[in-house]
Motif scaffolding. Structure first.
Motif, mmCIF file in Angstrom:
data_model
loop_
_atom_site.group_PDB
_atom_site.id
_atom_site.type_symbol
_atom_site.label_atom_id
_atom_site.label_comp_id
_atom_site.label_asym_id
_atom_site.label_seq_id
_atom_site.Cartn_x
_atom_site.Cartn_y
_atom_site.Cartn_z
ATOM 1 N N VAL A 1 12.338 -16.966 24.256
ATOM 2 C CA VAL A 1 11.424 -17.973 23.602
ATOM 3 C C VAL A 1 10.268 -17.813 24.397
ATOM 4 O O VAL A 1 10.270 -17.923 25.691
ATOM 5 N N ILE A 2 8.999 -17.767 23.717
ATOM 6 C CA ILE A 2 7.699 -17.843 24.444
ATOM 7 C C ILE A 2 6.782 -18.806 23.947
ATOM 8 O O ILE A 2 7.050 -19.344 22.621
ATOM 9 N N ARG A 3 5.880 -19.042 24.574
ATOM 10 C CA ARG A 3 4.976 -20.249 24.020
ATOM 11 C C ARG A 3 4.243 -19.341 22.872
ATOM 12 O O ARG A 3 4.067 -18.196 22.940
ATOM 13 N N SER A 4 3.753 -20.192 21.815
ATOM 14 C CA SER A 4 3.281 -19.545 20.615
ATOM 15 C C SER A 4 1.984 -19.046 20.734
ATOM 16 O O SER A 4 1.217 -19.665 21.469
ATOM 17 N N ASP A 5 1.787 -18.019 20.093
ATOM 18 C CA ASP A 5 0.335 -17.405 19.988
ATOM 19 C C ASP A 5 -0.301 -18.220 19.039
ATOM 20 O O ASP A 5 -1.844 -18.273 18.679
ATOM 21 N N PRO B 1 -0.368 -21.927 17.950
ATOM 22 C CA PRO B 1 0.172 -23.249 18.213
ATOM 23 C C PRO B 1 -0.114 -24.076 16.932
ATOM 24 O O PRO B 1 0.397 -25.216 16.807
ATOM 25 N N ASP B 2 -0.906 -23.701 15.919
ATOM 26 C CA ASP B 2 -1.031 -24.221 14.888
ATOM 27 C C ASP B 2 0.042 -24.277 14.117
ATOM 28 O O ASP B 2 0.184 -25.181 13.200
ATOM 29 N N LEU B 3 0.854 -23.262 14.097
ATOM 30 C CA LEU B 3 2.208 -23.129 13.143
ATOM 31 C C LEU B 3 3.378 -24.047 13.970
ATOM 32 O O LEU B 3 4.134 -24.484 13.351
ATOM 33 N N ALA B 4 3.559 -23.620 15.278
ATOM 34 C CA ALA B 4 4.725 -24.405 15.889
ATOM 35 C C ALA B 4 4.524 -23.801 17.416
ATOM 36 O O ALA B 4 3.574 -22.885 17.812
ATOM 37 N N PRO B 5 4.852 -24.818 18.341
ATOM 38 C CA PRO B 5 4.622 -24.402 19.711
ATOM 39 C C PRO B 5 5.229 -23.400 20.453
ATOM 40 O O PRO B 5 4.715 -22.751 21.458
ATOM 41 N N PHE B 6 6.401 -22.981 19.923
ATOM 42 C CA PHE B 6 7.135 -21.869 20.526
ATOM 43 C C PHE B 6 7.411 -20.926 19.572
ATOM 44 O O PHE B 6 7.658 -21.227 18.121
ATOM 45 N N GLN B 7 7.698 -19.701 19.806
ATOM 46 C CA GLN B 7 8.336 -18.828 18.926
ATOM 47 C C GLN B 7 9.273 -17.544 19.676
ATOM 48 O O GLN B 7 9.075 -17.536 20.853
ATOM 49 N N CYS B 8 9.855 -17.007 18.845
ATOM 50 C CA CYS B 8 10.808 -15.914 19.386
ATOM 51 C C CYS B 8 10.349 -14.682 18.572
ATOM 52 O O CYS B 8 10.735 -14.737 17.276
#
Length: 592
Positions: free
Chosen positions: A29-33, A35-42
């Motif tokens: 998991v990484i910090r999201s590109d 952040p308006d959608l969610a703080p984290f992403q995979c």
RNA sequence: GGUUCCAUAGCUCAACUGGAUAGAGCAGCCGCCUUCUAAGCGGCAGGUUGAAGGUUCGAGUCCUUCUGGGACCGCCA
């Protein structure tokens, strides 16, 4: 220390990947590109799909299905070609916030396997005044040293003075020209020299450039310097005595200069200090059969494809010049032996101008040939030059180099002006004002340098430096100082920090930023790039400033537990700012 | 000639093992101080990532060529 939110989420997603027989590594998991959608992403579903030749969205859907109902995940969403957006629960954020608040290092871990590391930085030469060119090595090297030490490594910082080459011959011969009657120049006298140095720092600053300039277009004058160099290295007593004076005077001067920058070395060794090792080392190298005679010089070839006529490939290492004098290569090799004997480092980092990349390549190759160190134990951490607005190396308006002392004074003056303009410091005593101005100026200077990626050149624009607004050192200080003020006020009101309950958007974002500290430190170490830590500290100051603007702490009408929670959050932020800025070499005043 | 680094908004710089709409700051424009420091906060505007090809589901990032610039290339350090 508990896991970071990022690590917690990574653990869950990786377990889901494993459950699907996919490489767990791809569940990172990484910090999201976004952040308006969610703080984290995979993004792992895309990579996994490629390898498994499946539809990435289907894989993402399977992962989401497994993770549905996970108590740490508030929301999941599949977007685009197969990104999984992850939102942690309030409970996870809040529990992590309290763990960070309870952590002395605000979440920063120690490395699992500490190494013994030498950081070679500073790059000062005996007899030369410090100018802006010395700034980067000092500031970058110091912050890398502090970073590595903070991460748990056993670090030694060595200034590695330039005190052994032709420059010494220049100084000696020019001094002889000016004061031939000094006892150091009488070959018949071999001891009992004066204990007082015949030259001051200013004298040396005058003598060296004079000799250097004369030698440029006068071969006979250059020969004098070369002979003096060779005689010094051969051990002529008067010259050695002079050298000791030069070094003593220079070190006293340099300690002041570096001290003003907050730069401290563990070792003040120089090239001259490894001189005794050189004859034995050269014998060893000859015995190994890796040396050659060439035009009267002793060399180590380091590149079979080298062709001097075509100027192709990497030139050999010069161990001994035709004149008998040893050179930069030789002392660097001897220093490697000295460090092996005295310290036994796992790694040696050289924080030296990028322009010397080939020099280090040569030395490292020779060292590998000799078998003293593995190639990956030695690393040249080059940095770009500081240029003026014209893109050329920074100079004063007159074309001369800018002295470091003048630069720091300029920064201090600008800070003092800004302080006066704000009208805040009117009731401070002059001593504190001076101290604040110094810290503000220094913060501006260091942060402006460190925030640039180490390897590239950057433009030094005085006007921008003294603006103190936006992404600058003083912005960081300002955020920290406002927290200090808040804490003083709270103490006066009897409000104490309590359990953190992060509910507001600005509060949660602040916690997420705080939680990124360890990652930023690890990343900065991995790349040996202080600007990565600069980015983190700046983001933290930004996140706090937003929190500060949106979430009143001590104002009337704020519930007691909210006051205690926000105060704890502010205090935690201050602690992390202090740690992070400390690694960057930036001191925070009590108020400004 | 050889080696190597760089080119991203008007300016100075980011962009984590290739991922969504390339982000900050400054400068510009518009808001926010009778209450925790306005060195601050919010908003608007600003881009064919030097050019052309290629690899890939996807390229600022990897490959090739070109253009422009910097640095370095045996007896300085």
């Amino acid at each position: 220390m508990s896991l970071s939110i990022l690590q917690t989420l990574t653990g869950h997603v990786q377990a889901a990947f494993a459950a699907l027989d996919l490489p767990p590594k791809q569940g990172r998991v990484i910090r999201s590109d976004r952040p308006d959608l969610a703080p984290f992403q995979c993004n792992g579903a895309l990579a996994a799909a490629k390898a498994a030749k499946k539809n990435p969205r289907e894989i993402a859907a399977s992962v989401v299905e497994i993770l549905t109902g996970n108590p740490d995940i508030a929301d999941m969403e599949i977007a685009g070609p197969g990104f999984i957006n992850l939102t942690p629960t309030d409970a996870l954020i809040t529990s992590r916030a309290n763990a960070l608040a309870a952590s002395e290092r605000t979440g920063a871990e120690h490395v699992a396997q500490p190494q013994k590391i030498v950081v070679d930085y500073g790059g000062a030469n005996v007899a030369k005044p410090m100018h802006v060119g010395h700034l980067r090595s000092a500031v970058i090297g110091e912050s890398l040293k502090r970073l590595l030490r903070f991460r748990g490594h056993d670090v030694t910082g060595d200034v590695h003075l330039g005190d052994w080459g032709l420059q010494m011959g220049h100084l000696i011969s020019e001094l002889e020209h000016e004061q031939p009657d000094l006892p150091y120049f009488d070959a018949k006298i071999t001891n009992g020299y004066p204990t007082e140095s015949p030259v001051s720092m200013d004298d040396m600053a005058r003598l060296y450039p004079a000799a250097s300039a004369k030698s440029k277009d006068d071969p006979a004058r250059l020969k004098l310097s070369q002979e003096a160099t060779a005689e010094l290295q051969a051990g002529r007593a008067g010259y050695r005595a002079l050298l000791d004076h030069f070094i003593t005077v220079s070190i006293a001067y340099l300690k002041r200069g570096y001290g003003e920058l907050g730069v401290e070395f563990d070792l003040w060794k120089g090239e001259a200090s490894v001189d005794p090792l050189i004859p034995g080392m050269i014998d060893d190298l000859i015995a190994m059969g890796i040396t050659e005679e060439s035009d009267g010089a002793l060399i180590i070839p380091v590149d079979e494809t080298y062709d001097a006529d075509k100027r192709k490939g990497i030139p050999p290492v010069m161990l001994r010049a035709r004149t008998g004098a040893v050179l930069y290569h030789t002392t660097d090799l001897a220093t490697l032996i000295d460090r092996k004997n005295e310290i036994g480092p796992d790694k040696i980092y050289y924080v030296v101008d990028q322009r010397q990349a080939m020099h280090f390549d040569q030395v490292f190759r020779a060292c590998a040939k000799a078998g003293w160190y593995e190639r990956d134990q030695l690393e040249h951490l080059g940095f770009g030059t500081v240029n003026g607005k014209d893109g050329k190396p920074f100079t004063t308006r007159g074309g001369g180099t800018l002295r470091l002392a003048d630069l720091t004074e300029m920064m201090r003056d600008a800070a003092q002006e800004r302080l006066a303009a704000s009208g805040i410091g009117q009731d401070f005593d002059p001593e504190e004002l001076e101290d604040i101005a110094n810290k503000v100026g220094m913060a501006a200077l260091k942060f402006a340098d460190l925030q640039n990626q180490r390897t590239t050149n950057y433009v030094f624009d005085v006007e921008r430096f003294v603006s103190f607004e936006g992404k600058t050192g003083p912005y960081l200080l300002y955020a920290a100082v406002r927290i200090k003020s808040l804490l003083r006020r709270a103490a006066k009101q009897g409000v104490t920090p309590g359990t953190i309950n992060a509910v507001e958007d600005a509060e949660q974002k602040l916690v997420l930023t705080l939680d990124h500290f360890d990652d930023a430190l690890a990343h900065a170490e991995d790349k040996r790039m202080p600007h990565i830590l600069c980015d983190h500290v700046y983001s933290l100051a930004q996140a706090f400033s937003k929190f500060y603007a949106e979430c009143p702490v001590l104002q009337d009408g704020v519930a007691d537990e909210t006051k205690a929670s926000r105060l704890a959050l502010a205090k935690l932020t201050l602690r992390q700012l202090t740690l992070g800025m400390g690694i960057l070499g930036i001191d925070i005043p009590e108020r400004m």
